[in-house]
Write a protein that holds these residues in place. Structure first.
Motif, short mmCIF file in Angstrom:
data_model
loop_
_atom_site.label_atom_id
_atom_site.label_comp_id
_atom_site.label_asym_id
_atom_site.label_seq_id
_atom_site.Cartn_x
_atom_site.Cartn_y
_atom_site.Cartn_z
N LEU A 4 23.79 8.90 9.40
CA LEU A 4 24.75 9.48 9.89
C LEU A 4 24.96 9.29 12.05
CD1 LEU A 4 26.64 11.02 7.47
CD2 LEU A 4 27.95 9.50 8.85
N CYS B 292 36.37 0.89 7.41
CA CYS B 292 36.76 2.51 7.45
C CYS B 292 37.50 2.47 8.46
CB CYS B 292 35.04 2.70 7.33
SG CYS B 292 35.52 4.97 7.33
N PRO C 4 30.39 9.04 13.09
CA PRO C 4 31.50 8.12 12.93
C PRO C 4 32.18 9.13 12.15
CG PRO C 4 30.14 7.74 11.25
CD PRO C 4 29.43 9.00 11.63
N CYS C 5 32.32 10.28 11.85
CA CYS C 5 33.47 10.57 10.68
C CYS C 5 32.96 11.99 10.58
CB CYS C 5 33.89 10.07 9.07
SG CYS C 5 32.35 10.11 8.52
N TYR D 230 24.64 4.75 7.16
CA TYR D 230 25.12 5.79 6.19
C TYR D 230 26.68 4.76 5.76
CZ TYR D 230 26.15 9.69 3.43
OH TYR D 230 26.65 10.65 2.44
N CYS D 231 27.33 4.46 5.87
CA CYS D 231 29.12 3.62 5.80
C CYS D 231 28.52 2.56 4.46
CB CYS D 231 29.54 2.67 6.53
SG CYS D 231 29.88 3.81 8.34
N TRP E 130 37.88 5.31 10.07
CA TRP E 130 37.14 6.29 11.31
C TRP E 130 36.59 5.48 12.25
CZ3 TRP E 130 38.01 11.08 10.89
CH2 TRP E 130 38.04 11.72 9.86
N LEU E 131 35.86 3.41 11.87
CA LEU E 131 35.09 2.92 12.66
C LEU E 131 36.54 3.16 14.04
CD1 LEU E 131 33.01 1.23 10.30
CD2 LEU E 131 31.81 3.18 11.84
N CYS F 208 28.53 4.38 1.08
CA CYS F 208 29.39 5.65 1.64
C CYS F 208 30.70 5.03 0.84
CB CYS F 208 29.80 5.82 3.22
SG CYS F 208 31.80 6.83 3.03
N PHE G 266 32.94 7.98 0.63
CA PHE G 266 34.83 7.63 0.76
C PHE G 266 35.16 6.83 1.33
CE2 PHE G 266 32.22 11.67 1.46
CZ PHE G 266 32.70 12.06 0.14
N ASP G 267 36.84 6.30 1.54
CA ASP G 267 37.40 5.72 2.70
C ASP G 267 36.90 4.26 1.84
OD1 ASP G 267 39.07 7.78 3.82
OD2 ASP G 267 37.28 8.41 4.81
N GLN G 268 36.99 4.00 0.58
CA GLN G 268 36.80 2.65 0.81
C GLN G 268 38.16 2.20 0.48
OE1 GLN G 268 33.75 1.53 1.40
NE2 GLN G 268 32.98 3.31 1.46
N PHE H 109 31.53 -4.07 7.14
CA PHE H 109 32.59 -4.19 6.39
C PHE H 109 33.50 -5.26 7.23
CE2 PHE H 109 32.67 0.37 6.73
CZ PHE H 109 33.22 0.67 5.41
#
Ligand code: SF4
Ligand code: SF4
Length: 475
Positions: free
Chosen positions: A388, A360, A377-378, A434-435, A362-363, A438, A440-442, A414
């Motif tokens: 989060l 991700c 983180p985002c 939370y990632c 954002w990280l 998550c 989003f953005d996968q 990841f």
């Protein structure tokens, strides 16, 4: 390394456009070639003086040229850390998102401030104003490396009377600044915002008449919004400033789409610089009567020359603290930074030789801080479904928030799922990031190339050529 030294020796401290391009390309090849962090760091150190020597020949002041050098080299390092899927990056975030206030006077559906969302306690979000001291602390650690700051995540920035001061502080680190606001605030000092050096202001106005506007912007007052726009446009004229660039942003719902033409006409008449129609997030889970509309999305520049306006807004007088910080960060070699980093992070995880397919973005690219100093983180809002809040920046502990345990675990999730599961098994039941759940953005990694390229074009007024910008922003 030999090749790099030869380029630097040939070009000397002053550098040339072609020489700088070659220098950046050579470091980039090393980054893409996955050379060791020690090798990359040594290249960054070798490039520091030539880059600064080159940037200071442009319209930048010597201090601004140092800030630009730090930002560019950090960006190359961030690329390396993302490509290598590092769990403890040496690079700093190159974008920041900060809430000057956690509170908001409106209650839009789907937001943390919606009446029903608050009643159901879906999010962990408390009112509060960001103090100048806490913001200074953030800037001391991260400001020299950041290209942009967005002063808004889940709060209304205008509810903090000190927001113009925070923008001024950010500008002294040569950061492009933006806020997003409803502008539906009765006590609003337009001149203070124009004077602050703010570059960009997104005005969230989803309607042109009170009845339609307040269907989504609950508690908002369209007349107050219009008066505040008039005051902003007048203040820019009086103070002879071309910033902030004002963008009217219209979220298109079924209930308001018919007012888009009237809103466009009003924006033009009021002297707004840009008008944009955007697709909203679906908030019908909170208010079923508010549904996204299927209309063409537009972005119209009503007054041209946006980048020129941004370019003219970098000539700031840095305050004493920002000057000292930029000087210090510039003088400290990347090798020393790496040594300190290794002391702080002695137990860095060993990653697989072949980096994972996805992570991700954002990280690695952005760090978000709310008005209480909570680090996220985002732009996801903290709620009960997972952790989060990755860290907290306090006056006493302004250390490496970007590499807190939760940040490391999220990156490990990841980078290496098996190693992540092993770590979780030994965690003693503490909540994981939370990632891991998550949605989003996968799939897509978006490093924010468009924004980086714009910052590089406007900072230094074209001193960096387009091919070099492509290398720095196109990854
Ligand atoms: S104006 Fe923005 S922060 Fe305020 S309630 Fe609406 S969406 Fe939330
Ligand atoms: S994985 Fe999801 S929660 Fe984690 S940083 Fe990325 S977008 Fe945010």
């Amino acid at each position: 390394m030999q090749f790099l030294r030869r380029i630097i020796r040939n070009r000397g401290r002053r550098g040339t456009l072609a020489g700088i391009h070659k220098l950046i390309s050579t470091i980039d090849q090393k980054v893409r070639g996955r050379e060791s962090i020690d090798e990359i760091v040594s290249s960054l150190d070798a490039a520091r003086q030539p880059l600064w020597g080159y940037f200071r020949r442009g319209p930048c002041s010597p201090l601004a040229a140092k800030a630009l050098t730090l930002k560019v080299l950090n960006l190359m390092l961030a690329k390396r850390e993302l490509l290598a899927r590092s769990t403890t990056p040496l690079s700093r975030p190159y974008g920041l998102v900060v809430d000057p206030s956690n509170g908001c006077n409106l209650a839009c559906p789907g937001c943390v401030h919606s009446t029903s969302v608050k009643a159901l306690k879906i999010f962990d979000w408390n009112k509060g104003l960001l103090s100048e001291a806490l913001f200074r602390s953030l800037m001391q650690h991260y400001g020299s490396y950041a290209f942009q700051i967005m002063f808004c995540n889940y709060g209304e920035p205008l509810t903090n009377p000190n927001t113009p001061r925070l923008i001024e502080i950010a500008k002294s680190y040569y950061v492009q600044t933006a806020i997003s606001t409803s502008l539906s605030i009765k006590r609003f000092d337009a001149e203070a915002y124009v004077r602050s050096g703010l570059d960009f202001m997104i005005l969230s106005i989803d309607g042109a008449t009170q009845k339609v506007y307040e269907r989504y912007r609950k508690n908002g007052n369209i007349e107050v919004v219009y008066r505040n726009i008039e005051n902003l446009v007048r203040a820019k004229r009086t103070l002879k400033k071309r910033t902030p660039v004002l963008r009217w942003q219209f979220l298109a719902f079924e209930h308001n789409a018919h007012e888009i033409p009237l809103a466009f006409k009003t924006a033009k008449a009021l002297g707004v610089d840009q008008f944009t129609v955007k697709a909203p997030f679906d908030v019908s889970w909170d208010d079923p009567g508010v549904q996204p509309a299927d209309v063409p999305l537009t972005n119209v520049e009503l007054d041209s020359g946006t980048e020129e306006k941004f370019s003219g807004n970098y000539a700031v007088d840095s305050d004493e603290m920002a000057t000292e910080t930029i000087e210090h960060e510039f003088e400290t070699s990347w090798a020393d930074k790496l040594a300190q980093h290794r002391e702080r992070q002695p137990a860095s995880t060993k990653l697989p030789v072949v980096p994972s397919e996805h992570t991700c973005h954002w990280l690695y690219k952005t760090m978000v801080m709310d008005a209480h100093g909570r680090i996220l983180p985002c732009c996801a809002a903290p709620h009960s479904a997972g952790e989060l809040v990755f860290s907290t920046l306090t006056h006493a502990r302004p250390d490496d928030c970007f590499n807190s345990e939760l940040y490391q675990e999220a990156r490990l999730f990841f980078a290496d799922k098996a190693a992540y599961q092993e770590e979780r098994a030994q965690s003693g039941g503490t909540p994981g990031p939370y990632c891991a759940g998550c949605k989003f953005d996968q799939l897509v990694t978006d490093i924010g190339g468009k924004e980086i390229a714009q910052s590089l074009r406007t900072f230094g007024k074209g001193i960096i050529d387009s091919q070099t910008i492509q290398i720095l922003s196109g990854w």
